[in-house]
Design an enzyme around this catalytic site. Sequence first.
Site, short mmCIF file in Angstrom:
data_model
loop_
_atom_site.label_atom_id
_atom_site.label_comp_id
_atom_site.label_asym_id
_atom_site.label_seq_id
_atom_site.Cartn_x
_atom_site.Cartn_y
_atom_site.Cartn_z
N HIS A 1 0.82 -1.22 0.00
CA HIS A 1 0.00 0.00 0.00
C HIS A 1 0.84 1.27 0.00
CE1 HIS A 1 -3.73 2.00 0.03
NE2 HIS A 1 -4.41 1.11 0.71
N ASP B 1 -2.02 2.00 -4.65
CA ASP B 1 -3.31 2.24 -4.02
C ASP B 1 -4.34 1.24 -4.53
OD1 ASP B 1 -2.36 4.38 -2.52
OD2 ASP B 1 -2.74 5.80 -4.15
#
Length: 538
Positions: free
Chosen positions: A511, A515
């Site tokens: 992450h 995204d």
Amino acid sequence: MAKIITMPRLSDTMTEGVVATWLKKVGDTVKEGDILAEIETDKATMEFESFDSGTLLHIGIQEGESAPVDSLLAIIGKEGEDISGLLAGGSAATSSISVTSETPKADETKPKVATEIPAGVKVVTMPRLSDTMTDGTVATWLKKIGDTVKEGDILAEIETDKATMEFESFNSGTLLYIGVQEGQSAPVDSILAIIGPAGTDVTGIAENFTKAGENPKTETKKEESKPSSEHKTETTVTESNGRIFASPLARQIAKEKGINLSQVKGSGENGRIVKSDVENFTPSAVTPQKAVQQESVTQPVAVVQPFVPAGESYSEEVKNSQMRKTIARRLSESKFTAPHYYLTIEVGMDEAMKSRAVINTVPDTKVSFNDMVVKACAMALKKHPQVNTQWKDDVTVINHHVNIGVAVAVEDGLVVPVLKFTDQMSLTQIGTAVKDLAGRAKNKKLQPSEMEGSTFTVSNLGMFGITEFTSIINQPNSAILSVGAIIEKPVVRNGQIVVGNTMKVTLACDHRTVDGATGAQFLQTLRTYLENPVTMLA
């Protein structure tokens, strides 16, 4: 007297530290117990306090800079004291996190007497055979103490974290000392062996090397600069394990020419294959008898299981290989440093199955579903470069080249051979490369360079009937795709329930770089390619 403060080791795995913040500046008064700076380790940011009092005379590492453990961090002394000698490398008292007294111990002030190495004696150290190797295990010694060693002879087989590799000698003489026994492990650059004139007493050399940590001119340094030559010789080939002995130059030439070394007859010592054997090789030189021998070598050997009486408890301990240790370390680092999240989609595979059937009707062509997945990933990565990235503390590296690693299960664990510039390869080229790399991975024949440089990874357990699973990211990649089995089941198409073939794939993302929306768009593109394989030709 001025004190040298070194970069402290604040964790057991710390090899270097970053100065996050200096809480004192040059000229400030420092008291014992004052916080000098905040040091960022590989695990946390920690306060580093002073164990000395005085004036901060010098700062060796600026904020934001990193330096190895034990390097010069700062100097504390009397105000106005001349420290030019210390900065030039002069001696001084040293203070670090482990210092508890300003007065050095008497035995620490005594200089260590180094044993002089006799003429002709060479200390051989544990070589670094891969970029991630920190320890090596001696799988087999092919020479014993007292044996004559020639330049180019294979001394031992060294098990690294990735493969078992032959380690050849770059010196001639008699093997006088063995520092690491078969099955034992030792750090890189520790003493492996000593070679020299017969009858030389090397007891003092071995003891001094291990105690004082001196690194005399070693054989591994020579290894980097001394090219392989065709006159190098090896030790005996044992047909029981099917290992092929060849000089590094012969292997390189064979790889460039696409020659199978198992078909080449060696003219070197004990059948070792040298440069001239490969250059003069013709396919007609292969004899039927040789082929029969090779076939018999590859027959699997049954493993005898211990007998355990009913009702009795039984357990055994199996020594962890270097590969197993490295897998544990790297995957633990990945899982606990990269914030993983997972995205799963179901892909219709009917058109892919039809396309594969047509492709495989071409003579000498064999394409698997995994090859199609790898090709689709390579093309999708070109459209979504943010998935083809690497996280670093200060920057994100976006790779505009695509090198896909393909996870391969081997006896000791898992290796990831890499297909360089995968987006430029055809399905047939991918299929041929994957088959070759996977085969050599299982035989521990891969070179370290063939397992480096991946920008994305594919892991496929579909052949084991696994329908869906998640993988741990193979850092420094930002994502890994987990591929399940193709399942025949009822699906709804155009309002009708029909029989279809589907496959689930799960994308694990870091992450920090990828995204959720970016990962989802990548999977949408991947599904388009797999459900319509003809689009991969556009």
